[in-house]
Design an enzyme around this catalytic site. Structure first.
Site, PDB file in Angstrom:
ATOM      1  CB  SER A  40      -0.905  -0.032   1.226  1.00 38.79           C
ATOM      2  OG  SER A  40      -0.666   1.075   2.061  1.00 38.79           O
ATOM      3  CE  LYS A  41      -2.191   6.263  -3.172  1.00 36.94           C
ATOM      4  NZ  LYS A  41      -2.556   6.801  -4.451  1.00 36.94           N
ATOM      5  NE  ARG A  42      -3.778   4.820   2.691  1.00 36.87           N
ATOM      6  CZ  ARG A  42      -4.245   4.918   1.456  1.00 36.87           C
ATOM      7  NH1 ARG A  42      -4.057   6.037   0.762  1.00 36.87           N
ATOM      8  NH2 ARG A  42      -4.881   3.928   0.875  1.00 36.87           N
ATOM      9  NE  ARG A  43       1.049  -2.021   4.912  1.00 39.44           N
ATOM     10  CZ  ARG A  43      -0.178  -2.474   4.611  1.00 39.44           C
ATOM     11  NH1 ARG A  43      -1.167  -2.352   5.461  1.00 39.44           N
ATOM     12  NH2 ARG A  43      -0.398  -3.044   3.443  1.00 39.44           N
TER      13      ARG A  43
END
Ligand code: GLU
Length: 469
Positions: free
Chosen positions: A234-237
């Site tokens: 995920s691009k957030r993590r």
């Protein structure tokens, strides 16, 4: 039949490593089949698209070897909006779609809140077009939709479990599912190779192909890419942007080799192979459908091997962006005029065997170009012990007396200085290394001193000695 594949990213963020993997698989498949690779930018989500993301996709593809001009496109989904609307109208006129003005609350009130999908309320009520009227596809009541998937066999979906899904919103705009199908149809796409995340869309899309009277493509849903906790990247993590890897100094060759190993491997016990072998041996139908682990540590190790395999001159060239700070790469700590290309060339072969990503070159060679070294204070405290001051004094005296300033003489001289104190070379050289480079680890010390030169070496050791008073 000419094989035509497409890569259809949405320009809504930094280009993702998973996207790069799908692009490469499409690219190779097209080449193997003597087919065509089409690039289509799916830019219909105006609120989330930005032109710079599109540019990012084009340059990232270029970087991994899918170069501009060598494929068909880029086409832009927004340019095909007329076709999307025409297809929606055709489906309505042929009775395969109908209008509906139910809100989610209406449906829930009728069916109970547990109900997950639409209940078909407007199927036969003859509602016409109008503001707020969404167009829904009339899915067959019976039978099953069999998806022919090169990686997953024939996933079969019972039609009665597929709800009458929306194909155009209340404002008349077609949704992604339909636009994507219509584009594939207009572009003559024969094989849709894309991420597993889209598999749930596939029976609906295949029904649209059939309803529009065109033979559906062959599908291939490539496995989802996961992190070490088996979570979808995920691009957030997770670090997912291809650009972030490029800026860190991953080589395109290492990156694309590694990406192709997500779910597939070449013959024999090999992982690092020339691209031509991958182009020859890759088989889409051999891709493992299970989630593929993106192992950054392994990628780093790959990259180190690719770096070591470069001819030195190419390594020197490859380091330039980090040595000069070009493009989006952060500038090095030295001023441009402090950089000395000959000194760099002299240590480049030593650095080449030690770094795993090109950005690490900076901390390995900064001592050569800075007027004084960047001292790592923790390293200093750990290294400078009782006796270090005297040892540095002796080193200065012995180095001053050296006739020839070369690595070998420097080494035997310092070895002798240590021996007088009963110290092994490792212990003797540690304070000298910290004094001269500011760090406890780095390039081989004596070669470094040779390149740095007598005067600068002595100045630094004396400066360190003064700090120890
Ligand atoms: N635009 C979609 C995405 O980026 C791709 C859809 C497809 O490949 O069919 O996920």
């Amino acid at each position: 039949m000419t094989v035509r594949v497409r890569f259809a990213p949405s320009p809504t963020g930094m280009f993702h490593v998973g996207g790069a993997r799908s692009a490469l698989q499409n690219w190779i498949y097209a080449r193997q089949q003597g087919g065509v690779f089409v690039l289509r930018i799916e830019d219909t989500d105006a609120a989330r698209n930005k032109p710079e993301w599109t540019e990012g996709i084009l340059s990232a593809l270029d970087w991994i070897g899918i170069s501009r001009g060598s494929y068909e496109g880029p086409y832009f989904q927004s340019e095909n909006a007329g076709e999307h609307r025409a297809a929606a109208a055709r489906l309505y006129e042929s009775g395969r779609a109908y209008y509906c003005d139910c809100t989610r609350e209406d449906v829930q009130a009728r069916t109970g809140s547990q109900y997950q999908g639409y209940d078909g309320y407007h199927r036969d009520r003859g509602l016409g077009p109008g503001p707020g009227h969404a167009l829904r596809f009339r899915t067959p009541d019976e039978g099953a939709t069999v998806v022919v998937d090169l990686i997953r066999g024939e996933p079969t979906f019972e039609n009665k479990l597929i709800e009458d899904f929306v194909i155009a919103r209340g404002d008349g705009s077609p949704v992604f599912l339909l636009a994507n199908v219509v584009d594939d149809m207009t572009m003559g796409i024969t094989h849709v190779i894309r991420a597993e995340e889209h598999l749930p869309n596939t029976p609906k899309q295949q029904l649209l192909w059939e309803a529009l009277g065109v033979k559906p493509p062959i599908w291939a849903h490539v496995p989802v890419v996961v992190n070490e906790k088996r979570q979808k990247l995920s691009k957030r993590r997770d670090k997912v942007a291809l650009e972030a890897y490029r800026e860190e100094g991953y080589l395109a060759g290492a990156m694309r080799n590694y990406l192709m190993l997500l779910g597939w491997a070449p013959s024999g016990d090999r992982e690092i192979v020339p691209w031509s072998v991958i182009e020859d041996e890759f088989r889409l139908d051999e891709v493992n459908p299970s989630p593929a682990f993106f192992d950054e540590k392994k990628l780093r190790a790959f990259n180190g091997e690719y770096i070591r395999a470069l001819p030195v001159a190419e390594f020197v060239d490859a380091c330039q962006p980090w040595l000069t700070g070009t493009g989006t790469i952060a500038p090095p700590p030295w001023q441009p005029e402090e950089f000395d290309a000959d000194a760099f060339a002299a240590v480049a072969p030593l650095a080449q065997t030690r770094i795993a990503v090109l950005s690490e070159i900076v901390s390995n060679v900064d001592f050569l170009f800075l007027a004084s070294p960047l001292i790592d204070e923790a390293a200093w405290t750990k290294t400078m012990k009782d006796g270090s001051a005297e040892l540095l004094d002796d080193a200065v005296a012995a180095f001053e007396a050296l006739e020839s300033w070369d690595a070998e003489s420097l080494k035997s001289t310092l070895e002798a200085v240590g021996a007088e104190r009963g110290l092994k070379l490792g212990k003797t050289q540690a304070p000298v290394r910290v004094a001269v480079t500011g760090r406890t680890v780095g390039l081989p010390l004596f070669e470094s001193l040779e390149v740095l030169g007598r005067e600068r070496t002595l100045t630094r050791i004396r400066a360190a000695r003064l700090r120890l008073v």
